[in-house]
Design a protein around this motif. Structure first.
Motif, PDB file in Angstrom:
ATOM      1  N   ARG A  86     -20.456   8.160   9.008  1.00  0.00           N
ATOM      2  CA  ARG A  86     -20.416   7.798  10.820  1.00  0.00           C
ATOM      3  C   ARG A  86     -21.499   6.736  10.862  1.00  0.00           C
ATOM      4  O   ARG A  86     -22.662   6.911  10.701  1.00  0.00           O
ATOM      5  N   GLY A  87     -21.023   5.603  11.371  1.00  0.00           N
ATOM      6  CA  GLY A  87     -21.595   4.432  11.577  1.00  0.00           C
ATOM      7  C   GLY A  87     -22.320   4.442  12.903  1.00  0.00           C
ATOM      8  O   GLY A  87     -23.224   3.555  13.077  1.00  0.00           O
ATOM      9  N   ALA A  88     -22.273   5.409  13.681  1.00  0.00           N
ATOM     10  CA  ALA A  88     -23.061   5.434  15.075  1.00  0.00           C
ATOM     11  C   ALA A  88     -23.102   7.043  15.532  1.00  0.00           C
ATOM     12  O   ALA A  88     -22.695   7.946  14.886  1.00  0.00           O
ATOM     13  N   GLY A  89     -23.538   7.205  16.810  1.00  0.00           N
ATOM     14  CA  GLY A  89     -23.633   8.555  17.056  1.00  0.00           C
ATOM     15  C   GLY A  89     -24.928   9.252  17.234  1.00  0.00           C
ATOM     16  O   GLY A  89     -25.659   8.938  16.156  1.00  0.00           O
ATOM     17  N   ALA A 111     -20.889  -7.251  22.837  1.00  0.00           N
ATOM     18  CA  ALA A 111     -21.589  -7.249  21.344  1.00  0.00           C
ATOM     19  C   ALA A 111     -20.686  -6.722  20.175  1.00  0.00           C
ATOM     20  O   ALA A 111     -20.656  -7.228  19.248  1.00  0.00           O
ATOM     21  N   ASP A 112     -19.963  -5.767  20.644  1.00  0.00           N
ATOM     22  CA  ASP A 112     -19.225  -5.119  19.500  1.00  0.00           C
ATOM     23  C   ASP A 112     -17.718  -6.150  19.360  1.00  0.00           C
ATOM     24  O   ASP A 112     -17.474  -6.461  18.190  1.00  0.00           O
ATOM     25  N   VAL A 113     -16.784  -6.261  20.694  1.00  0.00           N
ATOM     26  CA  VAL A 113     -15.752  -6.793  20.190  1.00  0.00           C
ATOM     27  C   VAL A 113     -15.956  -8.342  19.630  1.00  0.00           C
ATOM     28  O   VAL A 113     -14.877  -8.912  19.102  1.00  0.00           O
ATOM     29  N   ARG A 134     -25.151  -8.937  12.853  1.00  0.00           N
ATOM     30  CA  ARG A 134     -26.640  -8.431  12.652  1.00  0.00           C
ATOM     31  C   ARG A 134     -26.645  -7.769  11.498  1.00  0.00           C
ATOM     32  O   ARG A 134     -27.536  -7.775  10.708  1.00  0.00           O
ATOM     33  N   LYS A 135     -25.868  -6.709  11.500  1.00  0.00           N
ATOM     34  CA  LYS A 135     -25.876  -5.576  10.125  1.00  0.00           C
ATOM     35  C   LYS A 135     -25.749  -6.386   8.960  1.00  0.00           C
ATOM     36  O   LYS A 135     -26.201  -6.090   8.083  1.00  0.00           O
ATOM     37  N   ILE A 136     -24.631  -7.286   8.940  1.00  0.00           N
ATOM     38  CA  ILE A 136     -24.527  -7.937   7.610  1.00  0.00           C
ATOM     39  C   ILE A 136     -25.510  -8.775   7.184  1.00  0.00           C
ATOM     40  O   ILE A 136     -25.990  -9.059   5.954  1.00  0.00           O
ATOM     41  N   ASN A 167     -33.189  -0.053  15.086  1.00  0.00           N
ATOM     42  CA  ASN A 167     -32.938  -1.157  15.902  1.00  0.00           C
ATOM     43  C   ASN A 167     -32.514  -2.297  15.151  1.00  0.00           C
ATOM     44  O   ASN A 167     -33.360  -3.314  14.598  1.00  0.00           O
ATOM     45  N   LYS A 168     -31.275  -2.706  15.024  1.00  0.00           N
ATOM     46  CA  LYS A 168     -30.842  -3.790  14.060  1.00  0.00           C
ATOM     47  C   LYS A 168     -30.993  -5.262  14.552  1.00  0.00           C
ATOM     48  O   LYS A 168     -31.269  -5.984  13.858  1.00  0.00           O
ATOM     49  N   GLU A 169     -31.179  -5.309  15.920  1.00  0.00           N
ATOM     50  CA  GLU A 169     -31.405  -6.609  16.453  1.00  0.00           C
ATOM     51  C   GLU A 169     -32.913  -7.192  16.055  1.00  0.00           C
ATOM     52  O   GLU A 169     -33.188  -8.100  15.533  1.00  0.00           O
ATOM     53  N   ILE A 207     -16.902  -2.357   6.882  1.00  0.00           N
ATOM     54  CA  ILE A 207     -16.539  -2.244   8.116  1.00  0.00           C
ATOM     55  C   ILE A 207     -17.888  -1.631   8.964  1.00  0.00           C
ATOM     56  O   ILE A 207     -18.119  -0.592   8.508  1.00  0.00           O
ATOM     57  N   LEU A 208     -18.414  -2.516   9.764  1.00  0.00           N
ATOM     58  CA  LEU A 208     -19.859  -2.173  10.246  1.00  0.00           C
ATOM     59  C   LEU A 208     -19.899  -1.966  11.641  1.00  0.00           C
ATOM     60  O   LEU A 208     -20.959  -1.535  12.180  1.00  0.00           O
ATOM     61  N   ASN A 209     -18.703  -1.784  12.279  1.00  0.00           N
ATOM     62  CA  ASN A 209     -18.673  -1.541  14.042  1.00  0.00           C
ATOM     63  C   ASN A 209     -17.632  -0.700  14.296  1.00  0.00           C
ATOM     64  O   ASN A 209     -16.549  -0.711  13.823  1.00  0.00           O
ATOM     65  N   GLY A 210     -18.061   0.588  14.759  1.00  0.00           N
ATOM     66  CA  GLY A 210     -17.202   1.530  14.889  1.00  0.00           C
ATOM     67  C   GLY A 210     -16.365   1.313  16.117  1.00  0.00           C
ATOM     68  O   GLY A 210     -15.284   1.815  16.129  1.00  0.00           O
ATOM     69  N   THR A 211     -16.780   0.626  17.099  1.00  0.00           N
ATOM     70  CA  THR A 211     -16.004   0.475  18.374  1.00  0.00           C
ATOM     71  C   THR A 211     -14.844  -0.427  17.789  1.00  0.00           C
ATOM     72  O   THR A 211     -13.733   0.058  18.283  1.00  0.00           O
ATOM     73  N   THR A 212     -15.090  -1.584  17.234  1.00  0.00           N
ATOM     74  CA  THR A 212     -13.874  -2.284  16.857  1.00  0.00           C
ATOM     75  C   THR A 212     -12.875  -1.586  15.814  1.00  0.00           C
ATOM     76  O   THR A 212     -11.831  -1.932  15.807  1.00  0.00           O
ATOM     77  N   TYR A 258     -20.781  -9.719  17.133  1.00  0.00           N
ATOM     78  CA  TYR A 258     -22.249  -9.964  16.996  1.00  0.00           C
ATOM     79  C   TYR A 258     -23.000  -8.660  16.408  1.00  0.00           C
ATOM     80  O   TYR A 258     -23.826  -9.151  15.795  1.00  0.00           O
ATOM     81  N   ASP A 259     -22.497  -7.376  16.730  1.00  0.00           N
ATOM     82  CA  ASP A 259     -23.239  -6.480  16.217  1.00  0.00           C
ATOM     83  C   ASP A 259     -23.103  -6.110  14.467  1.00  0.00           C
ATOM     84  O   ASP A 259     -24.133  -6.283  14.002  1.00  0.00           O
ATOM     85  N   ALA A 260     -21.739  -6.488  14.292  1.00  0.00           N
ATOM     86  CA  ALA A 260     -21.575  -6.466  12.892  1.00  0.00           C
ATOM     87  C   ALA A 260     -22.164  -7.667  12.175  1.00  0.00           C
ATOM     88  O   ALA A 260     -22.617  -7.513  10.842  1.00  0.00           O
TER      89      ALA A 260
END
Ligand code: HSE
Length: 402
Positions: free
Chosen positions: A295-298, A190-192, A199-201, A99-101, A152-157, A195-197
């Motif tokens: 793989r950063g997700a899944g 959150a991805d595009v 939290r991770k950084i 839970n990164k958030e 590069i911390l977000n797979g979607t983007t 915001y997700d990246a």
């Protein structure tokens, strides 16, 4: 036997149960004890599921059971995950989370509670999914002064930008396709928007500095303004456009973190990271560069990282693994003072004015009609914003890295 409870039987939670079951022999050997999933907490019932009988709806069943030593928090969101994690740690139960958030918001407090109660709060899966990155920073690079992390911390983007680069199509079109394929959420904000990246950084930066890097203070820009034309220029420059999450600590102790699209050259190690893959590029003052990719997700990659934390907890029952992340907030350099070179697109008729305002620049020639494009010298964000305002017709601007 060590009893484990899983909070949240969604994608990652069910993956955790699957990994523990499928790799039972390996995991038990490496834990030094047999791991047993005793409970699964979820609001729903799962008729027909092989673990149906382990499902409970009341968290207190888990919290009040002295046999449960390790909890996997795979619920996501702040509440009730925060309360459940806190209560578990107060009872000396270790918590492993994806839970990164929650980690970005309450990391130092939950780590302190773990220390005070001789257990662990581990969060390998919160950044980079299945890629080992928290453990390398915490355990392996302990002889280093880490001064730069670029990820590069977000797979979607990364999927969207890679598609735009390969097919020359616009953001909206690729987003739609990514949503149809399940690579992007129906609400992709959150991805595009980065915001997700962010939290991770913030998490990686906190481990890098040993203090608390507040994600709210990190300048964050998403990829929604990147167009197919930007990629035409990027190709002409031998570069690609990536959403980078970066943090830098200078020798004088000044620090900044930032999330934004950057143009990076072919020679940059992150240039070849495409599709849904993530990578983190770390610079240490003795080691130099090292990179972590995967793989950063899944479901299973993320669950594998959660279970690696469970194994670590099993190996350290009654002991807290050191993690340096203090409550003290890091003073971040104001974004105005951060320096970069900028790629700028403006209208063809603004050429003269652009030259007058920006002075020394490199002109970028590409197959885009009616525009004038250039790369500035390195300058502060503030200086750039002032000059861009003076110019008045900036169609887009992208920072350069490398
Ligand atoms: N939405 C995230 C991504 C999932 O696209 O990388 C993992 O945090």
């Amino acid at each position: 036997m060590i009893n484990v409870a899983v909070l949240g039987y969604g994608t990652v939670g069910s993956g955790v149960v699957e990994v523990i079951e499928k790799n039972k022999a390996e995991i038990n050997k490496k834990s030094g004890e047999e791991l047993n999933v005793k409970y699964i907490l979820d609001l729903r019932d799962f008729p027909g599921d092989p673990y149906e009988s382990k499902v409970v709806h009341d968290v207190n069943v888990i919290l009040d059971d002295p046999e449960v030593a390790i909890i996997c928090e795979t619920m996501g969101g702040i509440r009730p995950a925060y309360d459940f994690s806190k209560q578990a740690l107060l009872k000396g139960k270790s918590v492993c989370t994806s839970n990164k958030e929650l980690v970005a918001n309450h990391g130092p407090e939950l780590l302190r509670l773990a220390r005070e109660n001789k257990c662990n709060y581990l969060f390998e899966a919160s950044v980079g999914g299945g890629i080992p990155i928290i453990r390398p920073i915490n355990y392996s690079l302990t002889a280093e002064k880490i001064d730069a992390v670029t990820g590069i911390l977000n797979g979607t983007t990364n999927y969207i930008l890679s598609k735009m680069a390969a097919e020359g199509v616009d953001f909206e079109e690729v987003l739609k396709e990514a949503q149809e394929k399940g690579y992007a959420e129906r609400n992709p904000e959150a991805d595009v928007e980065g915001y997700d990246a962010c939290r991770k950084i913030a998490i990686l930066s906190s481990l890098m500095t040993g203090k608390n890097v507040k994600y709210e203070d990190i300048y964050t820009e998403g990829i929604t303004k990147i167009t197919a034309a930007d990629f035409v220029y990027a190709k002409a420059l031998g570069r690609s456009i990536k959403l980078l999450a970066m943090s830098r600590e200078a020798e004088d102790g000044s620090f900044y973190a930032m999330v934004a699209p950057f143009m990076i050259p072919v020679s940059h190690p992150l240039h070849g990271v495409n599709g849904v893959f993530n990578a983190v590029f770390v610079h240490g003052n003795m080691l130099g560069d090292s990179m972590y990719y995967g793989r950063g997700a899944g479901k299973l990659p993320t669950a594998s990282a959660v279970v690696s934390d469970v194994v670590d907890c099993a190996r350290h029952i009654g002991k807290t693994i050191m993690c340096f992340w203090d409550d003290e907030d890091v003073k971040q350099t104001p974004v105005d003072d951060i320096r970069h070179r900028f790629f700028v697109r403006t209208k063809a008729e603004a050429e003269r004015k652009a030259v007058d305002i920006f002075g020394m620049m490199r002109v970028v020639v590409a197959d885009v009609k009616g525009e004038y494009a250039f790369i500035t010298e390195e300058m502060s964000e503030k200086e750039f914003a002032e000059k861009a305002e003076q110019l008045g017709c900036v169609l887009n601007r992208i920072r350069l890295e490398g």
